[in-house]
Design a protein around this motif. Structure first.
Motif, PDB file in Angstrom:
ATOM      1  N   GLN A 192     -10.079   8.390 -34.919  1.00 25.09           N
ATOM      2  CA  GLN A 192     -10.685   7.086 -35.187  1.00 25.09           C
ATOM      3  C   GLN A 192     -11.296   7.103 -36.589  1.00 25.09           C
ATOM      4  OE1 GLN A 192     -13.246   5.667 -32.022  1.00 25.09           O
ATOM      5  NE2 GLN A 192     -14.161   4.167 -33.397  1.00 25.09           N
ATOM      6  N   HIS A 194     -13.795   6.813 -39.560  1.00 21.59           N
ATOM      7  CA  HIS A 194     -15.241   7.111 -39.570  1.00 21.59           C
ATOM      8  C   HIS A 194     -16.025   5.937 -40.188  1.00 21.59           C
ATOM      9  CE1 HIS A 194     -14.857  11.755 -39.159  1.00 21.59           C
ATOM     10  NE2 HIS A 194     -14.129  11.099 -38.285  1.00 21.59           N
ATOM     11  N   THR A 195     -16.124   4.842 -39.429  1.00 19.56           N
ATOM     12  CA  THR A 195     -16.889   3.676 -39.898  1.00 19.56           C
ATOM     13  C   THR A 195     -17.847   3.227 -38.795  1.00 19.56           C
ATOM     14  OG1 THR A 195     -15.065   2.310 -39.117  1.00 19.56           O
ATOM     15  CG2 THR A 195     -15.133   2.732 -41.487  1.00 19.56           C
ATOM     16  N   GLY A 196     -18.783   2.336 -39.158  1.00 18.10           N
ATOM     17  CA  GLY A 196     -19.736   1.800 -38.178  1.00 18.10           C
ATOM     18  C   GLY A 196     -20.599   2.893 -37.579  1.00 18.10           C
ATOM     19  N   ILE A 197     -20.912   2.749 -36.278  1.00 19.96           N
ATOM     20  CA  ILE A 197     -21.760   3.724 -35.571  1.00 19.96           C
ATOM     21  C   ILE A 197     -21.125   5.112 -35.626  1.00 19.96           C
ATOM     22  CG2 ILE A 197     -22.632   4.382 -33.269  1.00 19.96           C
ATOM     23  CD1 ILE A 197     -24.213   2.096 -34.058  1.00 19.96           C
ATOM     24  N   GLY A 199     -19.133   6.318 -37.830  1.00 21.61           N
ATOM     25  CA  GLY A 199     -19.285   6.876 -39.181  1.00 21.61           C
ATOM     26  C   GLY A 199     -20.681   7.438 -39.403  1.00 21.61           C
ATOM     27  N   LYS A 200     -21.687   6.713 -38.880  1.00 18.78           N
ATOM     28  CA  LYS A 200     -23.074   7.171 -39.064  1.00 18.78           C
ATOM     29  C   LYS A 200     -23.327   8.486 -38.316  1.00 18.78           C
ATOM     30  CE  LYS A 200     -25.163   2.796 -40.210  1.00 18.78           C
ATOM     31  NZ  LYS A 200     -25.437   1.485 -39.651  1.00 18.78           N
TER      32      LYS A 200
END
Lengths: 272, 282
Positions: A192, A194-197, A199-200
């Motif tokens: 997946q 690595h963005t949004g939650i 990614g964080k």
């Protein structure tokens, strides 16, 4: 102090300083030490492996020491052995190899596989080495799979099941280990983006990884300094009168050598 | 004033690398000649290693495995000397194996250094089984059938003729393993193929470079303790009350670390100052 010990000390000093001379720049002293290291390491490893494994545990099982008269197939088998012994009685001593083994004909399989490996040097039959390689890869994969599964996966998962409500220190430690483990695993999940939650969370994982790399770097520096201390300790020992001031003499000779080379290089820069 | 200070930092941070090598050489060399005697305080990992050996009873079977060579001798050898001293003081029966070819010579060096202080008999109190090639397969062999793997010791004495080998057939007959490791094969292989499957206690002394790799095993209880590099060796020497090479190298180690930290700070400061100046230029 024997002559050989003093000679050994001079060799050790020369090789140490020759390697250190690379810190100034690449030079023939360094090259000598480097090539000696590679050649001697390979030769040393081969000799040790032969005399510790192949001779006692392979030949020693194929042709163990026998007492009394031999007849039939056994006489023929030891006839082959005696033929080898004619070439080298150190490897194949008279009467068989006495390393506490019984005769075990199954060891012909590793013997043949070993011979196949050597055939790599002969292009026409080099393909036979693939059988040996297949055996090694299969064995290593099987052995390692078991080891990793048991010790690195199951035991490590068990190890990360930590008490959360113990003393304050233990609880903080446990929480940190759990966060580090989970976020680190998130970072290595590539199915997946690595963005949004996601990614964080994986970014927190990166921080834990960076701390781990920092610790590794610190340990690496510590190790290198320890090795430097070891070499300096020997250089100090060998600089004594007992060793005829080996460290000072060799240091002087190497500096003179490097100086001459630098002078020649300066005199004819086009040749370099 | 500030500009001058920044200029000095930039100048110090961009010195020729050979000057840095020379400074490091000096800060390592000088404390070896003029020792300061800095205090050595044992860390938890070393303490756990010590306690694991200390808890063994007289006559227990203790296996020491040598997985290092001359390249890591200054780090690992002092630990092996300290642990062997500890084992001999406690009258443990010491079995020595080697997964590295050079390990056998390292083991012989350690024995030569430690034996004069004790009245130990070869074959009854300690045995050097020697090196066998095969990496993890050797550990697996020791775990399942030690006499099948070692039919003779390092000096070609038949294993059945060695008294202390009579009641040892596999790793489960050993009370504790202590691996002195500098890489592959080493402590990791002892965890995976030896001590985890056999359920035997394992402690280790490792070269600094390997500490991070072993720490997760220690946290999970698969390894009881870790002696970490030369400082770990110095700590163990302090705990057994016998100073050795580890302790003598600690002054140089500490001073060198301080200087390296200083260079890292200077290097980073230079980088940020120059970046800031180049941003102002554009």
């Amino acid at each position: 102090m024997t002559g050989m010990e003093i000679f050994g000390a001079w060799i050790a000093v020369f090789l140490t300083l020759a390697i250190f001379s690379f810190l100034y720049k690449d030079n023939p002293f360094y090259k000598i030490a480097e090539h000696l290291f590679v050649g001697i390491s390979a030769g040393y490893w081969a000799a040790i492996a032969f005399w510790n494994q192949i001779q006692p545990n392979l030949f020693g099982r194929l042709w163990p020491k026998v007492d009394g008269e031999l007849s039939g197939l056994k006489a023929f088998w030891y006839g082959i052995y005696n033929f080898f012994g004619w070439f080298h009685s150190g490897i194949f001593p008279e009467g068989g190899i006495d390393k506490g083994h019984e005769i075990d004909i199954w060891y012909l399989i590793p013997f043949v596989l070993g011979m196949f490996m050597i055939l790599r040097l002969w292009p026409k039959f080099g393909w036979l080495a693939r059988w040996s390689m297949a055996y090694i890869v299969g064995l290593a994969a099987g052995l390692r799979l078991y080891g990793f599964l048991s010790s690195n996966i199951i035991s490590q998962i068990k190890g990360s099941a930590l008490p959360m409500f113990d003393s304050v220190g233990t609880s903080i430690n446990s929480i940190l280990i759990i966060i580090g483990t989970l976020t680190g695993l998130f970072y290595f999940f590539f199915s997946q983006e690595h963005t949004g939650i996601f990614g964080k969370i994986s970014r927190v994982g990166i921080w834990f990884l960076m701390i781990s790399f920092g610790a590794s770097f610190g340990f690496a520096v510590m190790g290198r300094i320890s090795l430097l201390i070891g070499r300096f300790y020997d250089l100090i020992t060998y600089s004594s009168a007992e060793y005829f001031h080996a460290s000072w003499w060799v240091l002087g000779l190497i500096i003179i050598g490097l100086g001459i080379m630098a002078f020649k290089e300066k005199a004819s820069p086009e040749s370099h | 004033m500030m500009k001058t200070l920044l200029d000095i930092i930039v100048k110090l941070g961009s010195v020729d690398r050979r000057v840095i090598f020379l400074i490091i050489a000096l800060v390592v060399f000088l404390p070896l000649i003029f020792p300061v005697g800095l205090t050595i305080k044992p860390t938890d990992t070393t303490r756990r290693s010590f306690e694991a050996v200390d808890e063994l009873k007289e006559g227990d079977n203790f296996l020491m495995s040598f997985e290092y060579g001359p390249s890591t001798k200054p780090e690992v050898n002092p630990m092996a000397v300290a642990v062997l001293n500890h084992a001999f003081r406690k009258n443990l029966r010491v079995y020595i194996t080697c997964l590295w070819p050079d390990g056998q010579f390292m083991a012989q060096d350690v024995l030569a250094e430690v034996l004069p202080d004790y009245d130990k008999v070869y074959g009854e109190d300690y045995v050097l089984l020697g090196y066998r090639p095969g990496n993890e397969a050797v550990v697996k062999g020791i775990e399942s059938n030690i006499k099948g793997l070692y039919t003779v010791d390092y000096a070609n004495t038949l294993i059945d003729e060695i008294p202390m080998m009579q009641d040892v057939n596999s790793l489960s007959d050993i009370d504790m393993v202590f691996s002195f490791s500098a890489g592959y094969p080493g402590t990791v292989e002892w965890v995976q193929y030896g001590c985890d499957p056999a359920g035997v206690k394992l402690s280790t002394g490792v070269a600094s470079i390997q500490v991070n790799e072993i720490l997760p095993y220690e946290n999970a209880g698969q390894v009881l303790g870790i002696i970490a590099g030369m400082p770990g060796a110095a700590e163990y020497e302090t705990m057994i009350g016998k100073k050795g090479f580890g302790t003598s190298g600690m002054d140089a180690q500490s001073v060198a670390h301080l200087v390296i930290v200083l260079f890292i700070v200077l290097g980073n400061a230079t980088y940020f100052i120059e970046r800031k100046r180049s941003q102002k230029t554009y």
